[in-house]
Every structure is written in structure tokens, then in C-alpha cells.
Design a protein around this motif. Structure first.
Motif: not given
Lengths: 143, 194
Positions: B85-92, B103-106, B149-151
């Protein structure tokens, strides 16, 4: 005092596709506006034919006692009309750069807009209003 | 300038270009607009239109996972849920939009839902959704990218995009809602905490 009264957009067949008044104009109904649009379209076309100067592209400015009417025609035949207080400065630049830019961005890049049809794009309205409000503030006019 | 030896190298032997390549926003906006118009002619409702955009995005996401792991992570791919998730939130996000997501929240209610939100994504920048299309958002494309990306990383999930109005803000924010499949969470619970 300089002020922008209204903006109209006319499509290439002479139909009014957008009208927005920034200041309340007395007794200006939608019918009058539609009439103005189609008459202006015809006059513009006739002026090109009648003009003695070669390479004439149409009427760019109509000056009256109580208002100036600026017209900017794009290469594709869409016309942008601005009604402004007499001797308002920089309207040409405003039309050519700012308003045309907003049209290109928020109308033409919108997949839900059909070319030549009336413009109903929320983001275009918002950004146009903000731009004109900023210009008016610079001139000391409050909305 | 290329040296003679570099030119003689086969294309697969040359190093992958690392530079940040930028794309014209206008060109992208017109292409995306055409994509939406094209998809619109082939669907009967809004849900289908969103699914079509998601499918296109998914292909982009699968490819981006490979490219970004190679370019930014030295060939390593994250295997833990939060890291992905951090990869998506930051790198991607940095690659796609030039900045981190806001934001990235649960989710408070359930532990398999996560939300990534941001303002002013370029896919929604020029598009005014007409009233009769209801809840449609062009950010479905971005949801598709995230899903891809997640798949690809082995974290199958349902991903959807929503406009959320925020108090005191003129513009709505775009939220990407990620709901992982049960198998992902089961596997995660078996793995040791780090």
C-alpha cells in the motif's frame, strides 16, 4: 469604470451556445441574446464580404455610447463575444488568451461535451467566474 | 552522444532509461477524453463505463508494477500488505502524479478496507461530469491502475473510485477504496509481524 458585462459564445453556424452575465444587465432576456447572437453572426459574415481592405476577418470591435462589444473568432469559426464598459482595457488579450484557454481546457477536453452544442460544463463556469472576478477585483469592482 | 560501442549493443542489452520522462498534459487529456467517449458508445450504463475504464487502467497498473520495481526498488517487490500500500501511495503516485497521495487510511469499520485519497488528479482536472451521470468518476481509470498493481503483486482486491465532498473545500477529493480479498488477509495473519 472598466467592467466586463457579459460573455457569449457563438458556434460556427450562428447559434448561441453559451451566455453568462457577470453584471446584471437591465431587460436582457434570453430571446434578445439569441437574436443578438444570430444577427452578429450574419453581420460578421457580411462584413468580411463588404470590407474594402483585403484579408479582412470580420468585425472585431463595435463601439457604442454605453458599451463596447469585442469579438474574437477562432480558426474553427467559433466566436467569443464580450460586452464591456466603454474603453475597458485589455479585453482583446483576455478573450484571446484567458477565455479561449479556458474553453480549450474545460470544454474541449471534456468527453461529455459535444462540439457545436450548448456548453454545460460546471468547471468551465467556475473557472470563468473566478477569472473574471479576479480581473474585476484588480479594477476595484466587488462582486 | 552515443559511443560507437553503445550503438552496437542490442536493444535488450542497453540499460533501461531511468530519467523522469514527462508527458504533455493536454495530449493526455485529449487522449483520455477520446477513451471515455469511445467507451461510452459501447456501454449501456454508468457501471459498465467505469468497469471499462478500470480494465484499461488495470493493464497500465500491471506494467507499471514491473517497471517501477525495476527502476525505483532495484528489482525488489514488496510482499507485505502495508508495504504494498505504501508503494502505491508513494512510489506509484509519484510516478503518475509527481507527488505522494494526500492520505492513506484504514477504514474504521472493517480491517480489509483501505482508502487512498488525493485532490486534483489530472484525469478529473478538465472533466465536468453531467448531473445525469450521477456518481460516475473518471478516476475509475486510476482505480484500475491501483488494481493492476495490487493484482500483479499478489494482493487481489476490489478497487473503486469515489468523489467525496469535503467541508470547507470547494473541490471534492477523490478517494480510491481498496477492499482486499479474504485470502490476502488470511495469508497476512499467518506471516510473522515485523
Amino acid at each position: 469604470m472598466p467592467a466586463i458585462y457579459a460573455l457569449y459564445v457563438i458556434n460556427k453556424s450562428g447559434g448561441l451556445i453559451f451566455n453568462k452575465e457577470f453584471v446584471t444587465i437591465a431587460s436582457n432576456s434570453l430571446n434578445d441574446t439569441l437574436r443578438l447572437a444570430s444577427i452578429w453572426h450574419s453581420l460578421h459574415a457580411i462584413a468580411v464580404q463588404l470590407a474594402p481592405a483585403p484579408g479582412c476577418t470580420g468585425i472585431e470591435l463595435l463601439r457604442a455610447d454605453t458599451f463596447d462589444l469585442h469579438c474574437f473568432q477562432t480558426l474553427t469559426g467559433t466566436k467569443f463575444l464580450v460586452v464591456a464598459e466603454p474603453d475597458t482595457p485589455d479585453v482583446e488579450a483576455l478573450l484571446r488568451e484567458t477565455v479561449y484557454d479556458l474553453y480549450a481546457d474545460y470544454v474541449l477536453k471534456n468527453p461529455f461535451y459535444e462540439v457545436e452544442m450548448p456548453i454545460r460544463c460546471e468547471l468551465f463556469d467556475q473557472n470563468l467566474f473566478n477569472t473574471i472576478a479576479a480581473v474585476h477585483r484588480r479594477w476595484g469592482l466587488v462582486h | 552522444m552515443f559511443s560507437a560501442s553503445a550503438l552496437r549493443l542490442n536493444i535488450v542489452d542497453r540499460p533501461l532509461a531511468k530519467g523522469k520522462s514527462e508527458v504533455s498534459l493536454s495530449a493526455f487529456a485529449f487522449l483520455f477524453s477520446e477513451l471515455v467517449q469511445y467507451s461510452q458508445t459501447r456501454v449501456s450504463n454508468i457501471g459498465e463505463l467505469e468497469r471499462r475504464l478500470e480494465d484499461v487502467g488495470r493493464g497500465v497498473g500491471l506494467r507499471l508494477l514491473e517497471t517501477l520495481c525495476h527502476r525505483e526498488r532495484g528489482g525488489k517487490r514488496d510482499t507485505r500488505l502495508l508495504d504494498v500500500l505504501k508503494f502505491v501511495h508513494t512510489t506509484l503516485w509519484k510516478y503518475l502524479f509527481g507527488r505522494q497521495a494526500r492520505d492513506l487510511e484504514q477504514s474504521n469499520a472493517v480491517d480489509d478496507e483501505y482508502m487512498i485519497s488525493d485532490y486534483d488528479l489530472f484525469v478529473t482536472k478538465y472533466i465536468s461530469v453531467p448531473k445525469d451521470l450521477g456518481t460516475f468518476t473518471p478516476a475509475a481509470f486510476v482505480a484500475g491502475v491501483v488494481k493492476g498493481v495490487l493484482d500483479g503483486a499478489g494482493f487481489p482486491a476490489r478497487v473503486s473510485a469515489h468523489f467525496v465532498a469535503v467541508k470547507g473545500q470547494a473541490k471534492p477529493k477523490t478517494t480510491i477504496l481498496v477492499k482486499f480479498e479474504p485470502s490476502v488477509l488470511q495469508r497476512e495473519s499467518r506471516l510473522p509481524n515485523t
